[in-house]
Structure formats: C-alpha cells, structure tokens
Design an enzyme around this catalytic site. Structure first.
Site, short mmCIF file in Angstrom:
data_model
loop_
_atom_site.label_atom_id
_atom_site.label_comp_id
_atom_site.label_asym_id
_atom_site.label_seq_id
_atom_site.Cartn_x
_atom_site.Cartn_y
_atom_site.Cartn_z
CB SER A 82 2.72 0.67 7.06
OG SER A 82 2.05 0.41 6.89
N GLY A 140 2.76 4.24 11.77
CA GLY A 140 3.91 4.70 11.49
C GLY A 140 4.70 3.40 11.23
CG ASP A 175 0.25 -4.54 1.85
OD1 ASP A 175 0.49 -3.87 1.34
OD2 ASP A 175 -0.32 -4.05 3.07
CG HIS A 205 -0.59 -0.20 2.33
ND1 HIS A 205 -0.10 -1.45 3.37
CD2 HIS A 205 -0.19 1.18 3.50
CE1 HIS A 205 0.42 -0.95 4.59
NE2 HIS A 205 0.54 -0.21 4.77
CB SER A 210 0.07 -5.49 6.01
OG SER A 210 -1.14 -5.35 4.91
#
Length: 472
Positions: free
Chosen positions: A335, A333, A246, A216, A351
């Site tokens: 990911s 903060g 992801d 993402h 994720s």
C-alpha cells in the site's frame, strides 16, 4: 540538534531496475498539412501511451456530450474514442485530431447513471465497478466473499441496468488494502506495528519536504519512521479515506531532509520523477512494492469505485471512489507504493485490490494528480509547480514516453515473472534487508492484518486487534 539527512534509499522510492530515462520529442500533428488534407480528414496518429492522454482530453472537448470514453490501443499505438450520437462535424474534427472514432450505444451520461444505481443498490463489501471503454460497458467485479444473498443482489442489480450496460465477473481473491510499497515506512500503534510505503516525495504547500502515501495509512497512524524500530521522522498532515480518494500527505519533521523526486532502484540506479500524469485505459504501467518488487500490467478502468469491508463495523462498508483500476498484481505490504510509467511519470498510489502475485488479480490506485490538487503539494524538485497540472504533465511524460516505450521491454519482461526472476525483479524484492525481511513477516501477519487492511482503511481497529506486524 543536528540535521538529519534521510538516505536516498529511504527518501526516494524503490521502483525496479530502470536507469534514468531521457526525454523524447512529443508527437505533434503535421504542422504543414494542407487545408485540403484537413478537409478530407487525417489518418489516425501513432502515439505513445502518455500522448494519448493529451489527445483524449482534446477530443473530449471537441465531442462534448457525444464523448463516451477512450482507450489506448497498444497494438496499433492509436487512441480509440467512443462516440455516442453527436454531429458529424464534431466526429470529423476528432478524426482530424488523430483519433480512431468508434460508434457505440452507451453514452457517458447513461454509464454514469448506471454507476449511480450500483452505488445506491449494490454497495456490497467486496465489490467494485468502473467503466471499461473497450466494451462500452461498466465492468462489475465481485470478490470471493460475495456469495449467497449478496451475490443474488448484485447480479439482480446488474441485470436491472438493462442489456449491454454492464458485465459482472468473479475475482478469486478478496478486496483489501495493501500496506507497504516502494520504501517501507513504519508506525508503532496500540497492538503492534503498522507498515506502509512511501509513494512519491513532494513539496508541501508551505515549501517543506513531504511524501504521498495511501490515505488508509494516514488514518491508521500519525507518526512514521523509516525503520521498524526507529524514531519517527515524519507526521501526517492530511489524510483522505474512505470517500473521494485514498491518499495522505506526510511531512518530514526535519525541514532540511533531502527528499529527492526520484525512484530508487536496486544496483544504485534511479529514475527521476519529474511529472505527474493522468492514466489512460490500455496504458502499460509498472508498480513497485517492498513486498513483491517490480510488476507490470495495464490500466483497465478509470474512476473506479471499490467497496472494502469496514474493519470497525462488521456490517459496514468503506467505499472509495475515483481510483485507477489495473490488472497489476499486489500483496500485503504494497500500500502507498508508486504506480508509474517507464518515462518516469507518476500515475498513482497503491490502494488495495484482490489476488496476489502468483495468481494475479485486480489492484486499484489513487491518481497522483488528484492527490496533488487536494493537498496543494507539488511533485518534482525546483519548479515543481508545473507538475501539478494534469494536462501539461501528461505532455511532459509523453515526451519521455518514447524512451519509456522503447525501454520498457527489459523491466516489463522481468516484471511479468511472478517468481521474481530477472535482475530488476530480484533487486526490487530484496533491495533492502529490512524490506525483504519484513515482506514475509508482514504477509504472514497480514492474514488478519490485511483484512484489517480493509480495516486499515478505517485505521486503528485492525491494528489494535493483532499482535504481530501488519502490512497494508
């Protein structure tokens, strides 16, 4: 144009205060066992967690359709294998291989069928499900947004699966993606700054230096910098989100960038990341985030499905499959940051999830092995190609696993303190000025941006709508 060397603090991942770890010998069955001993069955093997992944793959081949999942019992340090049906000879071979065999009611096929029903009838934003081999059921989780008619629909679907097939629980938080993690990386987009995290440095299929991060993040922005106001240093090559994973592969713009396969920790310490490994339910793991520092926990499920609220479509859902489910905490903060073991084995990329590092919650991770296979990248410096094969990697990780298990006490103990007490935790949280500085700012910005974090998953919608820095 002069070549730019990315400082190791930026090119490697911050992972908490763990010194470089040596390798220990891989546990192997007793090569001198007599044929009589084999005929009588063998006692369950005492294993390191990563060794259990190799044994699980071996036993799965022996049992075939009778294999109904497995998990690592950290107390006894043994692999427990679920068997549904199957012939006695296959079961005996599994026991001889060193597993503890447990008879269960639900087969893998039945559990997979139930998961398909959930996907068809209960793909509701704020829900997730994964098989829990410890209970031989599907664990369905609903976050705080699943109420009213949505909750009734979910509960009815679970009940319709039949008795003993699934359980449902409520989570106090909200499922969202978390952007930022080991070392923070930034991108300027319309409406503000996107912040994610470098996961693991890799080598792209064409030989160029690159890194893995959350998908993402790669969907949200194309060009990334190692500082909030700096010039871009890397460009997204591939990004997958939502759907079957992801993960993103981001290549450094300067082909001479030094991007070592190591984990950066506070105090000048580092951990070499030499292999990727498959996660095992029951396995102790560590996660590093630029916002929250080092935290530990346990793998609770594999092949998890998570339904995030779509940011671009208020009535839509961004569904991601194939994730690792854990009880490790995370916050906005984090990911893209690394999930790993004490032996330096790479397991996953952060994720999203629910909760925070005060109250806890669930966090989901993209398996590194899947990301490597999909992107064609390799992990590790020089001869890294071997690292891309799941089984051998787990073996390699297992060899170091003995040190990891033995050495895990200090970092894990520090990680258990949500307040960040302890050297490794403090170092992880405030290891760099801009990371800790932005950690707070990003969290405050992530109130919207985080829900945009879920949108993050789709990318620009969230970012364009907020005026302050967002974290995922």
């Amino acid at each position: 144009m002069s070549h730019k060397r990315i400082p190791k603090r930026k090119a490697a991942i911050a992972v908490g205060g763990v010194a470089a770890l040596g390798a220990a010998a891989l546990l192997l069955p007793n090569a001198n066992a007599s044929q009589d001993e084999e005929a009588a069955g063998a006692a369950p093997r005492t294993l390191r967690a990563n060794d259990a992944s190799d044994l699980a793959a071996q036993v799965r081949g022996l049992l075939g359709d009778a294999f109904a999942g497995s998990y690592y019992d950290s107390g006894s340090r043994q692999l427990v294998v679920n068997v549904a049906g199957g012939d006695e000879n296959a079961t005996l071979r599994a026991e001889q291989a060193g597993a503890v065999v447990r008879r269960v009611d639900n087969s893998t096929a039945e559990l997979q069928s139930a998961a398909r029903t959930l996907r068809t009838e209960a793909t509701i934003p704020g829900t997730s499900w994964a098989v829990d081999p410890r209970t031989n059921r599907i664990l369905v989780t609903a976050d705080s947004t699943v109420t009213g008619a949505r909750w009734d629909r979910l509960e009815s679907t679970v009940q319709g699966l039949g008795s003993g097939m699934a359980t449902i629980k409520k989570s106090a938080g909200t499922f969202k993606t978390f952007v930022a993690g080991g070392d923070a990386v930034f991108s300027q987009v319309q409406g503000g700054t996107v912040r994610c995290s470098l996961g693991f440095n890799v080598t792209a299929s064409d030989g160029s230096p690159a890194f893995l991060t959350a998908g993402h993040c790669g969907v949200a922005a194309e060009n990334w910098s190692d500082s909030e106001t700096g010039q871009p240093i890397a460009t997204v090559d591939q990004a997958t989100f939502p759907g079957e994973g992801d993960f993103s592969l981001v290549t450094y713009d300067d082909a001479t960038t030094q991007a070592p396969s190591e984990v950066n920790v506070s105090g000048g310490q580092s951990v070499q990341i030499a292999q990727a490994a498959e996660a095992t339910v029951g396995q102790a793991v560590l996660r590093m985030g630029s916002t929250t520092g080092l935290h530990d926990g346990t793998v609770t499920g594999l092949d998890a499905t998570v339904n995030f609220q779509s940011e671009t479509d208020p009535s839509g859902v961004d569904t991601v499959t194939g994730l690792i489910q854990t009880d490790v905490c995370a916050e906005p903060g984090d990911s893209g940051g690394p999930l790993f073991t004490q032996d330096g084995s790479a397991l996953g990329l952060t994720s999203g999830g629910s909760g925070d590092c005060t109250s806890g919650g669930e966090t989901f991770f993209q398996p590194v092995t899947t990301a490597l296979q999909a992107t064609g990248a390799t992990l590790g410096a020089g001869g890294a190609g071997d690292q891309n094969g799941g089984g051998d990697q787990a073996g390699g990780g297992d060899q170091a696993g003995g040190d990891g298990v033995g050495g895990a006490a200090d970092p894990s103990a520090s990680a258990q303190d949500p307040s960040g007490a302890g050297g490794p935790m403090d170092g992880g949280q405030s290891g760099t000025g801009d990371q800790s500085g932005n950690g707070t700012g990003d969290q405050s910005g992530a109130g919207t941006g985080d829900q945009s974090g879920t949108g993050d998953q789709t990318g620009t919608g969230a970012h364009a709508g907020a005026s302050r820095s967002r974290t995922h």
